[in-house]
Scaffold this active site. Structure first.
Site, mmCIF file in Angstrom:
data_model
loop_
_atom_site.group_PDB
_atom_site.id
_atom_site.type_symbol
_atom_site.label_atom_id
_atom_site.label_comp_id
_atom_site.label_asym_id
_atom_site.label_seq_id
_atom_site.Cartn_x
_atom_site.Cartn_y
_atom_site.Cartn_z
ATOM 1 N N HIS A 101 0.816 -1.209 0.000
ATOM 2 C CA HIS A 101 0.000 0.000 0.000
ATOM 3 C C HIS A 101 0.850 1.259 0.000
ATOM 4 O O HIS A 101 0.366 2.343 0.342
ATOM 5 C CB HIS A 101 -0.948 -0.003 1.200
ATOM 6 C CG HIS A 101 -2.320 0.491 0.880
ATOM 7 N ND1 HIS A 101 -2.766 1.749 1.201
ATOM 8 C CD2 HIS A 101 -3.345 -0.097 0.249
ATOM 9 C CE1 HIS A 101 -4.006 1.907 0.802
ATOM 10 N NE2 HIS A 101 -4.386 0.801 0.218
ATOM 11 N N GLU A 144 -11.931 12.971 13.511
ATOM 12 C CA GLU A 144 -11.243 13.304 12.268
ATOM 13 C C GLU A 144 -11.963 14.466 11.594
ATOM 14 O O GLU A 144 -13.135 14.745 11.889
ATOM 15 C CB GLU A 144 -11.204 12.104 11.296
ATOM 16 C CG GLU A 144 -10.184 11.061 11.680
ATOM 17 C CD GLU A 144 -9.907 10.058 10.574
ATOM 18 O OE1 GLU A 144 -9.109 9.142 10.814
ATOM 19 O OE2 GLU A 144 -10.480 10.187 9.464
ATOM 20 N N ASP A 149 -7.390 4.057 9.013
ATOM 21 C CA ASP A 149 -8.746 4.147 8.475
ATOM 22 C C ASP A 149 -9.105 2.926 7.634
ATOM 23 O O ASP A 149 -10.272 2.550 7.545
ATOM 24 C CB ASP A 149 -8.901 5.414 7.633
ATOM 25 C CG ASP A 149 -8.901 6.676 8.479
ATOM 26 O OD1 ASP A 149 -9.365 6.616 9.638
ATOM 27 O OD2 ASP A 149 -8.430 7.720 7.994
#
Length: 522
Positions: free
Chosen positions: A95, A273, A159
């Site tokens: 990622h 957030e 997340d």
């Protein structure tokens, strides 16, 4: 050492009696190495040559699929015997954005074969509280599923949960819980690590602490995380999930800073957030993306004085089903001091698992339209609190236009929640903001990949004047890395000399070169 000799030596280290015939270029099949099933592929390298960013494509010479930690130890030790520029990179879900987990003409270790999760609800003699031991190749989604069976959960998250344990711990691992518990690297009790010397070491804050803190946030430079022990706490059954829209940036940031500065009690939120949204009805990053049901918001509800961009805070509070009435009263009291637009607050209740796994639904939706596996020129920054208003004026309001694709995160973090012994680099101020431009280069619409990367360069140029730091950093030469690490640079170099003196590990980070002369530790 030639490739033929290298692989023969590696076979010996894997405990084989077979030999390989021919050089690497002649090997086009999957080679099985060792009784345990250790596999090394010379041709199946396409996945290892790309990552989430889809920007850099760097082909390795081979990919190792280890069956045990011993296979990783053998590979690293054998690479250390090579007089060539052979390097090794551990890859979880790949990622990264700019080839950080790639090893051009080296060996990529496919960590997905390194599995294993053991939940200890009562702890043990060394760690009396609940914890989970997870292999470095395990995904956080599977760690969550395993711990929830015991009514437990890790405290700090990212997340997106389809990331490997070793991958996020090699960076930091941040999300809306960071303001309470620090990043994921602050919630590790113990690590099992294969160093760049090929040594298998169990380390913790009290045992081999220098290696322990070096590896956490160390960008893979000092060792490969093969197992991590993560602290656990009780998991709530459900989550009250809230989003509230702002048109004024100062109110938006002031409320966020107030929320993360409160003492942790039952009357504080569990997750905070913030996001920047464009003043249009784009379902991905406009005001239409904020409500939990699209029909809850329409153009007539948007204030006439709203500018080109708006903002919203996302909050959660965990609860058990029997506590719902008390929870509702508590949440209303906690929301009362906030200065959002009262008519633009949206609420839903979901299971704890559903909330943490929320991005997976987005993944499935985008994948169904061929919009998930596209280039992602993401830019993640830590902005000092003293510069966030200027950043809003110069970047959010000027560079973000109507065809901007992808979400924009902006939320504050307290510096005292980060352990300064770990390798991660953050601004010096007591509070700073995570700002993440999670852009997508769509194949048939929107700005091109080049124009998005040019935008990133403009933002980074401005950041030179405000002492920001990159999260998932990418630089082209040692001078830039030295500037990134600042006063931590010399210590970082000395740790590299100690634990990976030949610079075998993580070449894709482009920090050190194989066999370069490093300054000896003082």
């Amino acid at each position: 050492m030639s490739w033929l000799l290298f692989f023969r030596v590696f076979i010996v280290h894997c405990g084989l009696i077979d030999t390989l015939l021919g050089r690497r270029e002649q090997q086009q099949q999957l080679v099985w190495l060792g009784v345990g099933g250790c596999r090394l592929s010379f041709s199946d390298t396409a996945d290892a040559a790309r990552d989430w960013g889809r920007i850099k494509r760097l082909s390795p010479a081979g990919v190792l699929y280890p069956e045990s930690v011993d296979d990783i130890v053998s590979l690293v030790r054998t690479a250390g015997l090579s007089t060539s520029n052979l390097t090794v990179a551990a890859k979880g879900r790949g990622h990264s954005i700019n080839g950080q987990a790639q090893a051009p003409e080296g060996i990529v270790i496919e960590m997905s074969t390194m599995r294993g999760i053991k939940v200890m609800p009562e702890g043990d003699a060394d760690c009396p509280g609940p914890f989970v031991d997870a292999a470095g190749g395990e995904l956080w989604i599977d760690v969550l599923k395993a711990t929830l069976k015991e009514g437990l959960t890790p405290r700090s998250w990212t997340d997106y949960l389809y990331l490997s344990v070793g991958g996020t711990l090699s960076n930091a691992g941040i999300s809306g819980q960071t303001f309470r518990y620090g990043p994921q690297i602050n919630n590790v009790l113990q690590l099992e690590v294969v160093t760049g010397k090929g040594e298998l070491v169990i380390c913790s804050p009290s045992k081999q602490p220098e290696l322990f803190f070096a590896v956490l946030g160390g960008l893979g430079q000092f060792g490969i995380i093969t197992t991590a022990r993560i602290v656990l706490e009780s998991a709530p059954q459900q989550v009250r999930w809230i989003r509230a829209i702002y048109t004024d940036f100062q109110s938006f940031t002031r409320d966020q800073e107030m929320l993360i500065s409160q003492p942790s009690t039952t009357e504080t939120f569990d997750y905070v957030e913030g996001f920047v949204i464009i003043n249009n009805d784009n379902p991905f990053n406009g005001w239409k993306s904020v409500p939990f049901a699209p029909e809850q918001l329409n153009r007539s509800m948007i204030p006439e004085d709203a500018g080109s961009v708006m903002y919203y805070i996302e909050l959660t509070k965990g609860f058990d089903s029997i506590d719902i009435h008390a929870m509702e009263q508590k949440v209303e009291k906690m929301l009362a001091p906030l200065n959002y637009i009262q008519s633009l607050r949206f609420t839903t209740d979901v299971s704890y698992f559903q909330f943490l796994n929320r991005i997976h639904d987005v993944e499935l939706s985008l994948s169904s339209h061929g919009l998930w596996d596209v280039p992602h020129p993401w830019l993640n920054l830590f902005i000092p609190r003293s510069s966030i208003l200027e950043f809003n004026t110069k970047v959010f309001k000027q560079l973000i236009n109507q065809d901007f694709s992808g979400p924009i995160l902006v939320y504050p973090v307290n510096r005292d929640k980060w352990d300064n012994r770990a390798s991660g680099v953050i601004p010096e101020e007591s509070m700073f903001y995570l700002v993440a431009f999670l852009r997508n280069a769509l194949p048939s619409s929107g700005p091109s990949l080049k124009s998005q990367m040019d935008d990133n360069s403009k933002i980074l140029s401005m950041c030179h004047d405000i002492s920001c730091k990159q999260y998932f950093p990418t630089y082209n030469n040692p001078a830039q890395w030295e500037q990134h690490f600042g006063s931590q640079w010399q210590n970082f170099v000395e740790l590299k000399q100690t634990f990976d003196p030949h610079a075998i590990l993580a070449p894709g980070q482009n920090i050190f070169q194989r066999n370069q002369i490093l300054a000896s530790p003082s």
